[in-house]
Design a protein around this motif. Structure first.
Motif, PDB file in Angstrom:
ATOM      1  N   SER A 210      40.283   5.111  78.838  1.00 52.87           N
ATOM      2  CA  SER A 210      41.012   5.799  79.907  1.00 52.87           C
ATOM      3  C   SER A 210      42.473   5.379  79.940  1.00 52.87           C
ATOM      4  O   SER A 210      43.364   6.218  80.141  1.00 52.87           O
ATOM      5  CB  SER A 210      40.357   5.515  81.263  1.00 52.87           C
ATOM      6  N   ILE A 211      42.722   4.095  79.747  1.00 49.44           N
ATOM      7  CA  ILE A 211      44.102   3.610  79.804  1.00 49.44           C
ATOM      8  C   ILE A 211      44.940   4.259  78.705  1.00 49.44           C
ATOM      9  O   ILE A 211      46.077   4.686  78.941  1.00 49.44           O
ATOM     10  CB  ILE A 211      44.120   2.078  79.696  1.00 49.44           C
ATOM     11  N   GLU A 212      44.390   4.342  77.500  1.00 49.33           N
ATOM     12  CA  GLU A 212      45.132   4.979  76.403  1.00 49.33           C
ATOM     13  C   GLU A 212      45.409   6.448  76.709  1.00 49.33           C
ATOM     14  O   GLU A 212      46.511   6.954  76.457  1.00 49.33           O
ATOM     15  CB  GLU A 212      44.347   4.870  75.096  1.00 49.33           C
ATOM     16  N   TYR A 213      44.398   7.136  77.274  1.00 48.50           N
ATOM     17  CA  TYR A 213      44.581   8.561  77.545  1.00 48.50           C
ATOM     18  C   TYR A 213      45.581   8.778  78.673  1.00 48.50           C
ATOM     19  O   TYR A 213      46.421   9.684  78.605  1.00 48.50           O
ATOM     20  CB  TYR A 213      43.234   9.214  77.886  1.00 48.50           C
ATOM     21  N   ILE A 214      45.512   7.956  79.706  1.00 50.83           N
ATOM     22  CA  ILE A 214      46.488   8.046  80.799  1.00 50.83           C
ATOM     23  C   ILE A 214      47.894   7.841  80.260  1.00 50.83           C
ATOM     24  O   ILE A 214      48.846   8.547  80.649  1.00 50.83           O
ATOM     25  CB  ILE A 214      46.151   7.019  81.895  1.00 50.83           C
ATOM     26  N   ASP A 215      48.048   6.875  79.369  1.00 47.83           N
ATOM     27  CA  ASP A 215      49.366   6.607  78.784  1.00 47.83           C
ATOM     28  C   ASP A 215      49.861   7.813  77.988  1.00 47.83           C
ATOM     29  O   ASP A 215      51.038   8.186  78.087  1.00 47.83           O
ATOM     30  CB  ASP A 215      49.278   5.377  77.879  1.00 47.83           C
ATOM     31  N   ALA A 216      48.969   8.450  77.234  1.00 45.74           N
ATOM     32  CA  ALA A 216      49.366   9.633  76.458  1.00 45.74           C
ATOM     33  C   ALA A 216      49.766  10.780  77.387  1.00 45.74           C
ATOM     34  O   ALA A 216      50.746  11.494  77.131  1.00 45.74           O
ATOM     35  CB  ALA A 216      48.225  10.059  75.542  1.00 45.74           C
ATOM     36  N   LEU A 217      49.019  10.967  78.461  1.00 45.66           N
ATOM     37  CA  LEU A 217      49.372  12.009  79.433  1.00 45.66           C
ATOM     38  C   LEU A 217      50.727  11.720  80.061  1.00 45.66           C
ATOM     39  O   LEU A 217      51.562  12.620  80.226  1.00 45.66           O
ATOM     40  CB  LEU A 217      48.292  12.094  80.515  1.00 45.66           C
ATOM     41  N   ASN A 218      50.952  10.478  80.408  1.00 40.59           N
ATOM     42  CA  ASN A 218      52.225  10.086  81.016  1.00 40.59           C
ATOM     43  C   ASN A 218      53.391  10.335  80.073  1.00 40.59           C
ATOM     44  O   ASN A 218      54.437  10.878  80.473  1.00 40.59           O
ATOM     45  CB  ASN A 218      52.164   8.613  81.417  1.00 40.59           C
TER      46      ASN A 218
END
Length: 273
Positions: A210-218
């Motif tokens: 989730s952290i990696e995906y949130i970072d990519a979205l950001n």
């Protein structure tokens, strides 16, 4: 409510099943065109979790949605998991956009929601919808197949970030394309607005997903809401007593259960309701 079991054919000529839950029309309601929730269960790619299927679909029905539970190909089925699992999602979106009047749907309010392995399928499908290579190869238009919003529940994003080794007899079923192996790599500015929830102590799909995906979205300026609960382990679905599996008391979690109401508030805010 009208419940149907349908078989449709994806862009790769593969047949798959969908289960529809369509509310009866009430001519007195202000809103006649309903949003649609397409529910994609998890199950480690070797089964489909019943707890993450119909109960979730019915919860969305209770909020005025029509809903669908979608099946996708698993490791025991012919061929690899991808591209067909992702194409199943895109085909389902297109099918209901084309049949919006029949199902009393608003074609601009189609939501995909994926749990665990289903989160990988849903996020990978978004990547495929936006890929010119997939568009050309399978003959679809992104505007027909891309959902309007996405919810990811304790999603597998990077197949390498799981808490157990992949069985040897399943490794050749996994994708090799970088943006499918790790769906965060395929995020773009056109990725649908996304709601993510997961438990920090998840031992199966590690929180780094989730952290990696949130970072990519950001990094791509995609509007996002995320809730990382301190406790919940993995696979808690709605986190309510009536979807708890025998012997797994931790699946009833009133705190983590807030994700559903939070997601509904997010959707209403995003859709201006």
């Amino acid at each position: 409510m009208k419940v149907e079991n349908l078989i449709i054919t994806n862009f790769n000529k593969r047949e798959f099943k969908i289960h529809t839950y369509v509310l009866d029309q009430n001519p007195e309601l202000v809103e006649q065109k309903r949003p649609l929730a397409i529910v994609v269960p998890g199950g480690s790619f070797n089964h489909l979790s019943k707890r993450e299927g119909e109960p979730v679909a019915l919860a969305f029905n209770n909020q005025g949605f029509n809903s669908v539970v979608m099946e996708y190909n698993l490791v025991q089925d012919p061929g690899k998991i991808y591209p067909d699992a992702g194409l199943d999602v895109l085909t389902t979106v297109k099918y209901f956009r084309e049949h919006a009047d029949e199902y009393h749907l608003d074609p601009k309010r189609i939501l995909t929601i994926g749990f665990s392995a289903g989160g990988h399928v849903v996020s990978s499908a978004n990547n495929m919808a936006l890929s010119s290579d997939y568009q050309s190869k399978y003959g679809f238009n992104k505007d027909d197949v891309l959902p309007n919003k996405t919810i990811l529940g304790y999603p597998l994003i990077d197949i390498k970030k799981i808490g157990f080794p992949i069985p040897d007899d399943q490794k050749d079923k996994m994708p090799v394309e970088p943006e499918l192996l790790d769906s965060a790599l395929g995020v773009t500015r056109e990725t649908p607005d996304t709601f993510i929830f997961q438990a920090w102590d998840d031992p199966v799909v590690l929180i780094g997903n989730s952290i990696e995906y949130i970072d990519a979205l950001n990094k791509n300026n995609v509007k996002t809401e995320a809730h990382l609960f301190n406790h919940g382990y993995h696979g808690f679905s709605l986190a309510r007593h009536n979807v708890q599996t025998k012997g797994r008391e931790w699946q009833e979690n009133p705190h983590a259960a807030h994700w559903f109401n939070l997601a509904m508030e997010w959707l209403r805010s995003e859709w201006g309701e």
